[in-house]
Write a protein that holds these residues in place. Structure first.
Motif, PDB file in Angstrom:
ATOM      1  N   PHE A 179     -21.074  21.140 -21.441  1.00  0.00           N
ATOM      2  CA  PHE A 179     -21.820  21.467 -20.221  1.00  0.00           C
ATOM      3  C   PHE A 179     -23.265  20.986 -20.358  1.00  0.00           C
ATOM      4  O   PHE A 179     -23.899  21.236 -21.388  1.00  0.00           O
ATOM      5  CB  PHE A 179     -21.858  22.985 -19.990  1.00  0.00           C
ATOM      6  CG  PHE A 179     -20.536  23.579 -19.611  1.00  0.00           C
ATOM      7  CD1 PHE A 179     -19.905  23.198 -18.435  1.00  0.00           C
ATOM      8  CD2 PHE A 179     -19.931  24.528 -20.411  1.00  0.00           C
ATOM      9  CE1 PHE A 179     -18.689  23.760 -18.069  1.00  0.00           C
ATOM     10  CE2 PHE A 179     -18.711  25.092 -20.062  1.00  0.00           C
ATOM     11  CZ  PHE A 179     -18.093  24.700 -18.885  1.00  0.00           C
ATOM     12  N   ARG A 197     -10.498  22.902 -25.534  1.00  0.00           N
ATOM     13  CA  ARG A 197     -11.612  22.194 -24.900  1.00  0.00           C
ATOM     14  C   ARG A 197     -11.488  22.185 -23.373  1.00  0.00           C
ATOM     15  O   ARG A 197     -12.040  21.328 -22.704  1.00  0.00           O
ATOM     16  CB  ARG A 197     -11.679  20.762 -25.444  1.00  0.00           C
ATOM     17  CG  ARG A 197     -12.189  20.723 -26.894  1.00  0.00           C
ATOM     18  CD  ARG A 197     -12.287  19.295 -27.385  1.00  0.00           C
ATOM     19  NE  ARG A 197     -10.980  18.677 -27.498  1.00  0.00           N
ATOM     20  CZ  ARG A 197     -10.740  17.369 -27.317  1.00  0.00           C
ATOM     21  NH1 ARG A 197     -11.720  16.563 -26.990  1.00  0.00           N
ATOM     22  NH2 ARG A 197      -9.529  16.887 -27.462  1.00  0.00           N
ATOM     23  N   LYS A 255     -12.744  23.191 -20.320  1.00  0.00           N
ATOM     24  CA  LYS A 255     -13.963  23.826 -19.789  1.00  0.00           C
ATOM     25  C   LYS A 255     -13.732  24.491 -18.436  1.00  0.00           C
ATOM     26  O   LYS A 255     -14.569  25.248 -17.956  1.00  0.00           O
ATOM     27  CB  LYS A 255     -15.100  22.806 -19.689  1.00  0.00           C
ATOM     28  CG  LYS A 255     -14.864  21.697 -18.696  1.00  0.00           C
ATOM     29  CD  LYS A 255     -16.096  20.818 -18.615  1.00  0.00           C
ATOM     30  CE  LYS A 255     -15.896  19.723 -17.589  1.00  0.00           C
ATOM     31  NZ  LYS A 255     -17.040  18.858 -17.454  1.00  0.00           N
ATOM     32  N   PHE A 297     -17.926  22.741 -24.812  1.00  0.00           N
ATOM     33  CA  PHE A 297     -17.281  22.332 -23.571  1.00  0.00           C
ATOM     34  C   PHE A 297     -18.009  21.173 -22.882  1.00  0.00           C
ATOM     35  O   PHE A 297     -17.593  20.713 -21.823  1.00  0.00           O
ATOM     36  CB  PHE A 297     -17.178  23.520 -22.607  1.00  0.00           C
ATOM     37  CG  PHE A 297     -16.197  24.564 -23.064  1.00  0.00           C
ATOM     38  CD1 PHE A 297     -14.857  24.247 -23.240  1.00  0.00           C
ATOM     39  CD2 PHE A 297     -16.605  25.863 -23.341  1.00  0.00           C
ATOM     40  CE1 PHE A 297     -13.947  25.200 -23.664  1.00  0.00           C
ATOM     41  CE2 PHE A 297     -15.704  26.820 -23.769  1.00  0.00           C
ATOM     42  CZ  PHE A 297     -14.372  26.491 -23.937  1.00  0.00           C
ATOM     43  N   GLU A 332     -20.890  28.390 -26.294  1.00  0.00           N
ATOM     44  CA  GLU A 332     -19.802  27.448 -26.028  1.00  0.00           C
ATOM     45  C   GLU A 332     -20.257  26.250 -25.178  1.00  0.00           C
ATOM     46  O   GLU A 332     -19.458  25.359 -24.883  1.00  0.00           O
ATOM     47  CB  GLU A 332     -18.655  28.164 -25.306  1.00  0.00           C
ATOM     48  CG  GLU A 332     -18.047  29.265 -26.159  1.00  0.00           C
ATOM     49  CD  GLU A 332     -16.741  29.800 -25.595  1.00  0.00           C
ATOM     50  OE1 GLU A 332     -15.726  29.617 -26.247  1.00  0.00           O
ATOM     51  OE2 GLU A 332     -16.783  30.392 -24.507  1.00  0.00           O
TER      52      GLU A 332
END
Lengths: 355, 91
Positions: free
Chosen positions: A34, A158, A160, A32, A28
Motif C-alpha cells: 500500500f 499477499r 491486499k 501488501f 502490514e
C-alpha cells in the motif's frame, strides 16, 4: 422461514477467544504494497486498525475449546450435563470426521452427547442458536454451541483486498432449558448468489491441483490462490443493505416488539459503514448498534456476534436483563435474525488464545 | 457549491489513489460503477457524504439498497450520479 417461536429456552453464557497474534494494519502496509494514499483509503472505507489471528498450527477448535472451558471453569454447568455440541465453522480440523465429535472428546463431554458440524459463515451464529433452541425444544436440557473460523488459513498471504479485513475467533455459547420469555427466529437462504463469497477450489467440484495452490494476481488487484476466499465486494455490500433491514423489520414485527424496546442490535460485524447504513435505514439509535468489532479484531465470521458481546457489551450482559436482536448475513448467501432476552448471563471480556 | 462541481471534485479525490485514466477526464457518460471497485465506490460514497455535510451542515446518507446494484445503481454514469445527489439534497 419466519415466525419460529420458542419459550423457556435461554442463553446462559457467551465467551469468545481470538487469535494469539495482534497485527496492526500499519505493520502490514509494506507487505501488501500500500502507498500512503491507498492505505488511507483502506482505513477510511473499512475503519481497520488491528486484527487478531492465530499462530501456525492453532485451529478453530482450539479457540472454541478455550472458550468452552472458560464457561465450564467459571459457571456451575457440568460437562456431563451437555446433551449436544454444535460446531459452526468453515475451517474444520479435517475434511472428515466432523470436528465437533473430536471436540466432544477433547472437552471431556459424555458420549451420550450429540456432536456435529454446521457449515456456515457469517449467518452461522443465528443458525446455530436456532438449531440449539430446536434441540432444547425437543427435550434436551443443555446445548453447547461453538462458532468460529480461522480465516487466516484461507486468506491469501499477499491478498491486499481480502486478508487485511480478516480475523480469527472462536466462541462458545451455552443454551439451556430455563424459564424465559419467548424467543423469535427468522432464517433465509439464496444459493443463486453462492459465487459472490466462495472458496472456489479444494473440494469435489474443483479438486486440489498444483495449479489451485499457486497464488495469482487477480482482476481486483489481490494475489490469491483458487483455494483462498474470494469476495465480490459490490454484490456482498448490495446483498447486506438489501436484505438485513427488511429482515430486522420483519422479525420485530413477528415478535411484536418495537425497535425502541430492543436494548442492542448485535449484527454480524462485516464493515462498520454497512452497519451504520443498516442502522440508519432502520432508524435506530446509533449506540444500540455496536460496530467497532471488525476494526479491532477483524471480520470474525460466525463468531462476530459473540465477539461483539464479549468485546464491548460484557458489563451490560453480566448485569442486566436485555432484550436483543441478533442478525447474521453472508456466505451462501444466507441470512438470519432472532429476538431474544438475556438475563444476567456469564459474558466475560474477550480473551486471546493462550492454552 | 454546485452539485456538478461537488460530485466531480469528490471523484477526483477518490481517483488520486485509483489513478483510473477515464476518471481523469470526466464527462457525463463516464461509467463510474464499471470503473470503480467496491472499495472505490464506498470511498466515493463517503467522500460525497463528507462534502455534502460540509456544504449543508447535515448528514445526508448516500448509500441505499441500489448503490451497488449493477442494474439500478445511481453510480452508473457521472450524469446519473449528479441527478441522484441532487435528489438526495432536495430531500
Amino acid at each position: 422461514m419466519a415466525n419460529l417461536e420458542f419459550e423457556n429456552i435461554a442463553i446462559s453464557a457467551i465467551t469468545t477467544t481470538v487469535g494469539d497474534r495482534c497485527i496492526k494494519l500499519e505493520e502490514e502496509k509494506e507487505k501488501f504494497g500500500f502507498d500512503d494514499i491507498s492505505f488511507k483509503r483502506l482505513q477510511k472505507t473499512t475503519s481497520l486498525d488491528t486484527r487478531y489471528i492465530v499462530s501456525e498450527g492453532i485451529t478453530t477448535t482450539d479457540l472454541c475449546i478455550q472458550s468452552a472451558n472458560k464457561i465450564f471453569n467459571n459457571t456451575t454447568i457440568k460437562k456431563d450435563e451437555i446433551d449436544a455440541l454444535l460446531f459452526v465453522t468453515q475451517s474444520p480440523d479435517f475434511k472428515a470426521p466432523s470436528s465437533a465429535i473430536i471436540m466432544q472428546d477433547r472437552l471431556g463431554l459424555p458420549t451420550s452427547c450429540i456432536a456435529f458440524d454446521i457449515n456456515l459463515g457469517c449467518s452461522g451464529f443465528v443458525y446455530g442458536l436456532f438449531t440449539a433452541f430446536s434441540y432444547i425444544n425437543s427435550g434436551m436440557k443443555k446445548v453447547l454451541l461453538c462458532c468460529g473460523d480461522v480465516n487466516s488459513y484461507f486468506s491469501g498471504e499477499r491478498d491486499k483486498i481480502f486478508t487485511p479485513l480478516m480475523g480469527d475467533a472462536g466462541c462458545a455459547v451455552m443454551i439451556e432449558a430455563k424459564q424465559s420469555s419467548k424467543s423469535f427466529f427468522e432464517l433465509h437462504s439464496d444459493g443463486s448468489g453462492y459465487k459472490h463469497l466462495i472458496i472456489p477450489a479444494g473440494a469435489l467440484k474443483e479438486p486440489t491441483t498444483t495449479e489451485t495452490l499457486i497464488p495469482k494476481l487477480r482482476e481486483d488487484g489481490g494475489i490469491r490462490r483458487d483455494e483462498d476466499l474470494f469476495m465480490n465486494g459490490k454484490e456482498v455490500f448490495n446483498f447486506a443493505i438489501k436484505t438485513v433491514p427488511p429482515l430486522i423489520k420483519s422479525i420485530l414485527e413477528s415478535s411484536n416488539i418495537p425497535a425502541e424496546k430492543i436494548d442492542f442490535f448485535v449484527l454480524h460485524q462485516a464493515n462498520p459503514y454497512i452497519l451504520k447504513t443498516i442502522a440508519s435505514r432502520l432508524k435506530v439509535e446509533k449506540n444500540k448498534v455496536p460496530l467497532q468489532t471488525a476494526s479491532e479484531y477483524g471480520n470474525q465470521n460466525s463468531a462476530s456476534i459473540a465477539g461483539t458481546i464479549n468485546g464491548y457489551l460484557s458489563e451490560e450482559f453480566e448485569s442486566k436483563k436485555l432484550k436483543l436482536c441478533f442478525a447474521g448475513f453472508g456466505i451462501g448467501l444466507s441470512w438470519a435474525a432472532c429476538v431474544l432476552e438475556c438475563d444476567n448471563i456469564y459474558a466475560p471480556k474477550v480473551e486471546m488464545y493462550h492454552e | 457549491m454546485l452539485i456538478e462541481t461537488l460530485v466531480e471534485e469528490a471523484i477526483k479525490t477518490v481517483n488520486k489513489e485509483q489513478k483510473i485514466p477515464e476518471l481523469m477526464h470526466l464527462n457525463n457518460s463516464t461509467p463510474l460503477f464499471e470503473l470503480l471497485d467496491s472499495l472505490g465506490t464506498l470511498d466515493l460514497i463517503l467522500e460525497l457524504e463528507d462534502r455534502l455535510q460540509s456544504e449543508t451542515n447535515n448528514y445526508i446518507a448516500i448509500a441505499d439498497e441500489f448503490s451497488m446494484d449493477s442494474d439500478k445503481t445511481p453510480f452508473k454514469t457521472l450524469s446519473s450520479l449528479k441527478k441522484f445527489v441532487q435528489e438526495k439534497l432536495d430531500g
